[in-house]
Write a protein that holds these residues in place. Structure first.
Motif, mmCIF file in Angstrom:
data_model
loop_
_atom_site.group_PDB
_atom_site.id
_atom_site.type_symbol
_atom_site.label_atom_id
_atom_site.label_comp_id
_atom_site.label_asym_id
_atom_site.label_seq_id
_atom_site.Cartn_x
_atom_site.Cartn_y
_atom_site.Cartn_z
ATOM 1 N N ASP A 85 0.726 -1.749 -0.115
ATOM 2 C CA ASP A 85 -0.186 0.506 0.344
ATOM 3 C C ASP A 85 1.145 1.100 -0.035
ATOM 4 O O ASP A 85 0.081 2.409 -0.398
ATOM 5 C CB ASP A 85 -1.230 0.128 1.427
ATOM 6 C CG ASP A 85 -1.810 -1.083 1.512
ATOM 7 O OD1 ASP A 85 -2.514 -1.704 0.244
ATOM 8 O OD2 ASP A 85 -1.645 -2.290 2.457
ATOM 9 N N ASP A 86 1.976 1.083 -0.078
ATOM 10 C CA ASP A 86 3.418 2.328 0.376
ATOM 11 C C ASP A 86 4.085 2.619 -0.833
ATOM 12 O O ASP A 86 4.635 1.220 -1.342
ATOM 13 C CB ASP A 86 4.156 2.188 1.682
ATOM 14 C CG ASP A 86 3.007 1.572 2.536
ATOM 15 O OD1 ASP A 86 1.833 2.305 2.765
ATOM 16 O OD2 ASP A 86 3.803 1.126 3.803
ATOM 17 N N ARG A 87 3.689 3.802 -1.046
ATOM 18 C CA ARG A 87 4.407 4.467 -2.805
ATOM 19 C C ARG A 87 6.264 4.519 -2.102
ATOM 20 O O ARG A 87 6.202 4.395 -0.834
ATOM 21 C CB ARG A 87 3.697 5.196 -3.085
ATOM 22 C CG ARG A 87 4.293 6.835 -2.577
ATOM 23 C CD ARG A 87 3.514 7.879 -2.938
ATOM 24 N NE ARG A 87 3.332 8.918 -2.429
ATOM 25 C CZ ARG A 87 2.687 10.809 -2.549
ATOM 26 N NH1 ARG A 87 1.873 10.792 -3.226
ATOM 27 N NH2 ARG A 87 2.854 11.038 -1.841
ATOM 28 N N GLN A 121 6.217 6.110 2.070
ATOM 29 C CA GLN A 121 4.923 7.296 2.394
ATOM 30 C C GLN A 121 4.098 5.844 1.991
ATOM 31 O O GLN A 121 3.828 5.322 1.431
ATOM 32 C CB GLN A 121 4.665 8.196 1.862
ATOM 33 C CG GLN A 121 5.983 9.278 1.368
ATOM 34 C CD GLN A 121 5.355 10.461 0.349
ATOM 35 O OE1 GLN A 121 5.565 9.737 -0.682
ATOM 36 N NE2 GLN A 121 6.004 12.277 0.995
ATOM 37 N N THR A 122 3.052 6.266 3.213
ATOM 38 C CA THR A 122 1.570 5.471 3.706
ATOM 39 C C THR A 122 0.931 5.773 2.137
ATOM 40 O O THR A 122 -0.250 4.586 2.354
ATOM 41 C CB THR A 122 0.975 6.150 4.158
ATOM 42 O OG1 THR A 122 0.530 7.193 4.789
ATOM 43 C CG2 THR A 122 1.985 5.410 5.536
ATOM 44 N N GLN A 123 0.698 6.834 1.097
ATOM 45 C CA GLN A 123 0.043 6.868 -0.370
ATOM 46 C C GLN A 123 0.347 5.662 -0.911
ATOM 47 O O GLN A 123 2.124 5.482 -1.210
ATOM 48 C CB GLN A 123 0.232 8.160 -0.554
ATOM 49 C CG GLN A 123 -0.339 9.624 0.461
ATOM 50 C CD GLN A 123 0.850 9.884 0.911
ATOM 51 O OE1 GLN A 123 1.735 9.290 1.819
ATOM 52 N NE2 GLN A 123 0.914 11.422 1.104
ATOM 53 N N SER A 124 -0.398 5.144 -1.780
ATOM 54 C CA SER A 124 0.213 4.067 -2.504
ATOM 55 C C SER A 124 -0.304 4.848 -4.209
ATOM 56 O O SER A 124 0.364 4.873 -5.181
ATOM 57 C CB SER A 124 -0.983 3.243 -2.880
ATOM 58 O OG SER A 124 -2.379 3.270 -2.439
ATOM 59 N N LYS A 127 2.010 10.784 -8.004
ATOM 60 C CA LYS A 127 1.472 11.860 -8.630
ATOM 61 C C LYS A 127 1.873 11.392 -9.963
ATOM 62 O O LYS A 127 2.621 11.818 -10.553
ATOM 63 C CB LYS A 127 1.673 13.625 -8.405
ATOM 64 C CG LYS A 127 1.124 13.331 -6.924
ATOM 65 C CD LYS A 127 1.789 14.659 -5.915
ATOM 66 C CE LYS A 127 1.197 14.917 -5.157
ATOM 67 N NZ LYS A 127 1.944 15.836 -3.808
#
Length: 129
Positions: A85-87, A121-124, A127
């Motif tokens: 789930d992490d990028r 980071q917790t964002q998957s 951008k």
């Protein structure tokens, strides 16, 4: 033949079930790829996307800042993000542009500059540019 009590039968069934459960591999073991275990981000040395490549450095801490990579990571050839789930944000040496993003469960390679900093980071999602 002696009759077994209900309690004895239950105890045997529970022991058998417990033995079967402990022999199953955990999901992390079952999904390790390129020698990089979950939930690590691994810097690899060797052929791209090859099982013969070696893990030379790995990171797993989610941070809100960039970590300087080790010399082994700096000399690596590619990266595998085993996290679900992490990028990963990766900065290359002497790079003046923005860092590039590596999505969960994916790889990235570079050819000219070595990696210098990493942030998990917790964002998957990455951008779009």
């Amino acid at each position: 033949m002696p009759k077994r009590t209900v309690a004895a039968r239950c105890a045997i069934a529970i022991a058998t079930l417990a033995a079967a459960v402990t022999l199953q591999p955990t999901p992390a073991q079952a999904t390790a790829k390129y020698g990089c275990p979950y939930p690590w981000v691994c810097f690899m040395k060797g052929p791209y996307k090859s099982s013969s490549a070696k893990v030379v450095a790995k990171y797993q801490d989610v941070t809100n800042y960039y970590q300087k990579v080790t010399p082994a990571a700096s000399g690596s050839d590619w990266l595998y993000n085993s996290r679900n789930d992490d990028r990963v944000q990766l900065v290359l040496e002497e790079e003046t542009n923005a860092p590039f993003c590596v999505r969960p469960n994916s790889t990235e390679t570079w050819s000219i500059k070595d990696p210098s900093h990493i942030m998990i980071q917790t964002q998957s999602a990455c951008k779009s540019s």
